[in-house]
Design an enzyme around this catalytic site. Sequence first.
Site, PDB file in Angstrom:
ATOM      1  CB  CYS A 171      28.355  -4.679 -21.579  1.00 16.14           C
ATOM      2  SG  CYS A 171      26.696  -4.767 -20.896  1.00 16.14           S
ATOM      3  CE  LYS A 191      26.693   8.727 -13.488  1.00 18.72           C
ATOM      4  NZ  LYS A 191      26.221   9.661 -14.503  1.00 18.72           N
ATOM      5  CG  HIS A 219      27.283   0.982 -21.505  1.00 20.92           C
ATOM      6  ND1 HIS A 219      28.197   0.282 -22.268  1.00 20.92           N
ATOM      7  CD2 HIS A 219      26.627   0.044 -20.745  1.00 20.92           C
ATOM      8  CE1 HIS A 219      28.117  -1.009 -21.980  1.00 20.92           C
ATOM      9  NE2 HIS A 219      27.171  -1.177 -21.063  1.00 20.92           N
TER      10      HIS A 219
END
Length: 394
Positions: free
Chosen positions: A86, A331, A335
């Site tokens: 990530c 959030k 993502h």
Amino acid sequence: MRDAYLVGAGQSDYGAFPEESYRSLFRTAFEAATESVPRGLEPGDIDEAFVGNLGVGGRQLGLSGPAVTEHVGLDGVPCTRVENACAASGFATRQAVQAVKSGMADVALAGGFEIMSDMSSDATKYWLGVSGETEWERLSGTTFSGVYAQMASAHMDEYDTTREHLSRVAVKNHSNGAKNPHAQLGFECSLEDAQSAPVVADPLNLYHCCPTSDGAACALIVSEDVVDEYTDEPIRVAGVGAGSDNVGLFQRDSYTGVPATQHAAETAYEMADIEPEELDFAEVHDCFAIAELLAYEDLGFCEKGESGQLIESGATELGGEIPVNTSGGLKSKGHPIGATGAGQVVEAFKQLTGAAGERQVENPTRGLTHNVGGSGGASVVHIFEREQETEVSA
């Protein structure tokens, strides 16, 4: 070493876009980035490119970097694909900064992209899981929500952290994301909504978890030798830090902190010659609500164990002492794994140039971005600093 400057940044919308390809999303981000440069920047100006991508779903794993840079007209420009889970495009940004500071390039592109919406939920879990420890976590059935649930449980057991504190992260970030036209989940939620959502991995519920996303983002980094050609309001890359750690959560001494982030932050603060309280805003890696609370502590925004009190105080809201995730964070904004780190840089650029609209921080001078790979196996921190005294108002 030369100073490096951020002169432009842009992104696509984040969400589910079955009509788009990874190339078309990257083109949208690239064009937004070049158009944001005050004095203009042509593709031919770019000396080097670094592109973050995990390759969710297995599409074009080999040479996926050149596949997108060629598509936007960067024929012949050296391109390196960066994969660090990530944190892929956060590390791509670091590579671009290093190329510029070292003298290898005067203009470097840092970007990232991911397509995540065209698979079954089981396939998505698999591709998310490849960034965890394979033998003892993923292959034994542990998901990332399960890993972060362990971190949340440990923090709640050791400190006074509550489910309400986790839910306050969601409420704040949805409030910010509702002001961001690029956000995937651009709607507000109440504290009651965030507390009563279905459980995903106890104590984490649906509102404590970020969505899976399609999207792309790009940032343009230039040297001190050419920055005046592109802007008269330079944003200096004041600090950069990175760290790595055990990939598996079970291999670490503590579940209530991310040592890779602590090391990255310490290095970035030292390079920038500032303390955490001198920051005006931050974009942190909130893949799960507990991740944002841990970031408060690891980045020095509060003492160990006090992140619950910090979110409850309102200090990290817009208008607070240190607004966090003004973009909506992972959030609410979304993502898309390979694009997330560069997308954080996009928000830093908008804040420092006064282009953040309704979510604009009042007259910011310095901002921080924090991008994590997996459950903390890698972390990278950047500090950006506006050098001009031009007033930037909310």
